[in-house]
Design a protein around this motif. Structure first.
Motif, PDB file in Angstrom:
ATOM      1  N   ILE A 147      -1.691   2.668  -1.582  1.00 50.45           N
ATOM      2  CA  ILE A 147      -2.163   1.416  -2.183  1.00 50.45           C
ATOM      3  C   ILE A 147      -3.336   1.697  -3.114  1.00 50.45           C
ATOM      4  N   ALA A 148      -4.290   2.513  -2.630  1.00 52.16           N
ATOM      5  CA  ALA A 148      -5.465   2.843  -3.443  1.00 52.16           C
ATOM      6  C   ALA A 148      -5.060   3.594  -4.704  1.00 52.16           C
ATOM      7  N   TYR A 149      -4.097   4.498  -4.577  1.00 50.93           N
ATOM      8  CA  TYR A 149      -3.628   5.263  -5.738  1.00 50.93           C
ATOM      9  C   TYR A 149      -3.017   4.326  -6.780  1.00 50.93           C
ATOM     10  N   ASP A 150      -2.166   3.398  -6.333  1.00 55.07           N
ATOM     11  CA  ASP A 150      -1.521   2.471  -7.263  1.00 55.07           C
ATOM     12  C   ASP A 150      -2.548   1.554  -7.926  1.00 55.07           C
ATOM     13  N   CYS A 207     -14.819   0.593  -4.841  1.00 54.09           N
ATOM     14  CA  CYS A 207     -14.300  -0.724  -4.461  1.00 54.09           C
ATOM     15  C   CYS A 207     -12.784  -0.657  -4.266  1.00 54.09           C
ATOM     16  N   ILE A 208     -12.128   0.166  -5.055  1.00 58.03           N
ATOM     17  CA  ILE A 208     -10.684   0.350  -4.926  1.00 58.03           C
ATOM     18  C   ILE A 208     -10.362   1.165  -3.684  1.00 58.03           C
ATOM     19  N   LYS A 209     -11.010   2.294  -3.525  1.00 53.84           N
ATOM     20  CA  LYS A 209     -10.679   3.220  -2.442  1.00 53.84           C
ATOM     21  C   LYS A 209     -10.996   2.654  -1.065  1.00 53.84           C
ATOM     22  N   GLN A 253      -9.617  -3.226  -3.610  1.00 54.86           N
ATOM     23  CA  GLN A 253      -9.799  -4.318  -4.552  1.00 54.86           C
ATOM     24  C   GLN A 253      -8.998  -4.064  -5.834  1.00 54.86           C
ATOM     25  N   LYS A 254      -8.533  -5.138  -6.403  1.00 59.08           N
ATOM     26  CA  LYS A 254      -7.766  -5.078  -7.646  1.00 59.08           C
ATOM     27  C   LYS A 254      -8.746  -5.125  -8.817  1.00 59.08           C
ATOM     28  N   VAL A 255      -8.835  -4.018  -9.543  1.00 59.25           N
ATOM     29  CA  VAL A 255      -9.828  -3.864 -10.610  1.00 59.25           C
ATOM     30  C   VAL A 255      -9.118  -3.686 -11.951  1.00 59.25           C
ATOM     31  N   ARG A 256      -9.712  -4.246 -12.992  1.00 57.05           N
ATOM     32  CA  ARG A 256      -9.191  -4.014 -14.347  1.00 57.05           C
ATOM     33  C   ARG A 256     -10.364  -3.733 -15.285  1.00 57.05           C
ATOM     34  N   TYR A 257     -10.247  -2.635 -16.012  1.00 58.42           N
ATOM     35  CA  TYR A 257     -11.295  -2.208 -16.936  1.00 58.42           C
ATOM     36  C   TYR A 257     -10.789  -2.310 -18.375  1.00 58.42           C
ATOM     37  N   TYR A 258     -11.593  -2.915 -19.235  1.00 58.24           N
ATOM     38  CA  TYR A 258     -11.323  -2.940 -20.668  1.00 58.24           C
ATOM     39  C   TYR A 258     -12.420  -2.159 -21.377  1.00 58.24           C
TER      40      TYR A 258
END
Length: 259
Positions: free
Chosen positions: A68-71, A126-128, A132-137
């Motif tokens: 899950i963390a990898y995805d 936060c992901i690992k 958490q679902k994170v998005r970076y721009y």
């Protein structure tokens, strides 16, 4: 290990903890008895069996969590050059972001101050650790390009695509927008950029966007006014009320109340 076979019972010793236990067998035929004897030879007691199953379940859960963390990391678009760091490049900035990771943040600092590397360092964790679902721009322009694309087309498809754009944006636990403030002529946002920025900040303000938003850039004095080119008071008021503002200095992060 089998110790005794008597009265349709097998007395065996657990190979793991040496505990003595018994197993009942039905003498249906010799073949069945042989199978049971073979099984008992390597059988374990109930406690060791439960521990073994618990270990297997824990290992499987660990694998699922890692997958899950990898995805999530793959989908986050976090810059690879800042991933997997054993320690942050700018420790005091990363520490401040980590301590305030549950807030909406506006992080200001000059180029090379450590805004991006510190934000990515905390976001990766936060992901690992929290899935958490994170998005970076990398730039606000990248986000604006998606916004413009969503608004392109006939009136029917445009409404649907724009709704999908906002639904996707609001689904993130953490949204990071880097390089919000450009240099020179790039400071002024396009009309669509101004519209997007106000709607995003307003969605944080009115609670539509329930995740956190981190905005990174060099917010020099008057930057917001130059970005919008209009009356920036409503936008600045919403930022002041909804965001914790931190300015990265030489050896510390200074919190300020107003831009």
């Amino acid at each position: 290990m089998i110790l005794e076979i008597k009265d349709n019972k097998i007395t065996a010793q657990c190979p793991m903890c040496n505990q003595i236990f018994t197993m009942c067998i039905e003498t249906v035929d010799n073949a069945f008895s042989m199978v049971m004897k073979s099984f008992a030879e390597n059988a374990e007691c109930d406690d060791c069996g439960a521990k073994r199953i618990a270990t297997i379940n824990a290992e499987e859960q660990q694998y699922r969590d890692a997958k899950i963390a990898y995805d999530l990391l793959e989908d986050s678009n976090l810059p690879e050059k800042f991933l997997g760091l054993g320690k942050p490049i700018v420790s005091f900035a990363a520490s401040w972001i980590h301590d305030h990771k549950n807030f909406n943040l506006l992080i200001s600092g000059e180029s090379g101050a450590g805004k991006t590397s510190s934000a990515v360092y905390v976001a990766e964790r936060c992901i690992k650790f929290s899935k958490q679902k994170v998005r970076y721009y990398a730039t606000f322009a990248d986000l604006n390009a998606e916004y413009i694309s969503a608004k392109t087309g006939n009136s029917d498809t445009r409404k649907t695509r724009e709704s999908q754009f906002w639904s996707k944006l609001h689904s993130y636990d953490l949204l990071i927008i880097d390089e919000q403030v450009g240099q020179g002529e790039q400071v002024r946002l396009t009309p669509s950029g101004q519209e997007l920025l106000f709607q995003l900040i307003n969605s944080v303000y009115d609670g539509t966007h329930r995740g956190r938003v981190w905005i990174l850039g060099n917010f020099f004095k008057g930057a917001i006014d130059r970005m919008t080119g209009t009356d920036a008071v409503p936008l600045k008021r919403r930022i002041t009320e909804c965001f914790l503002i931190g300015v990265i200095k030489e050896n510390s992060v200074v919190e300020i109340e107003h831009l």
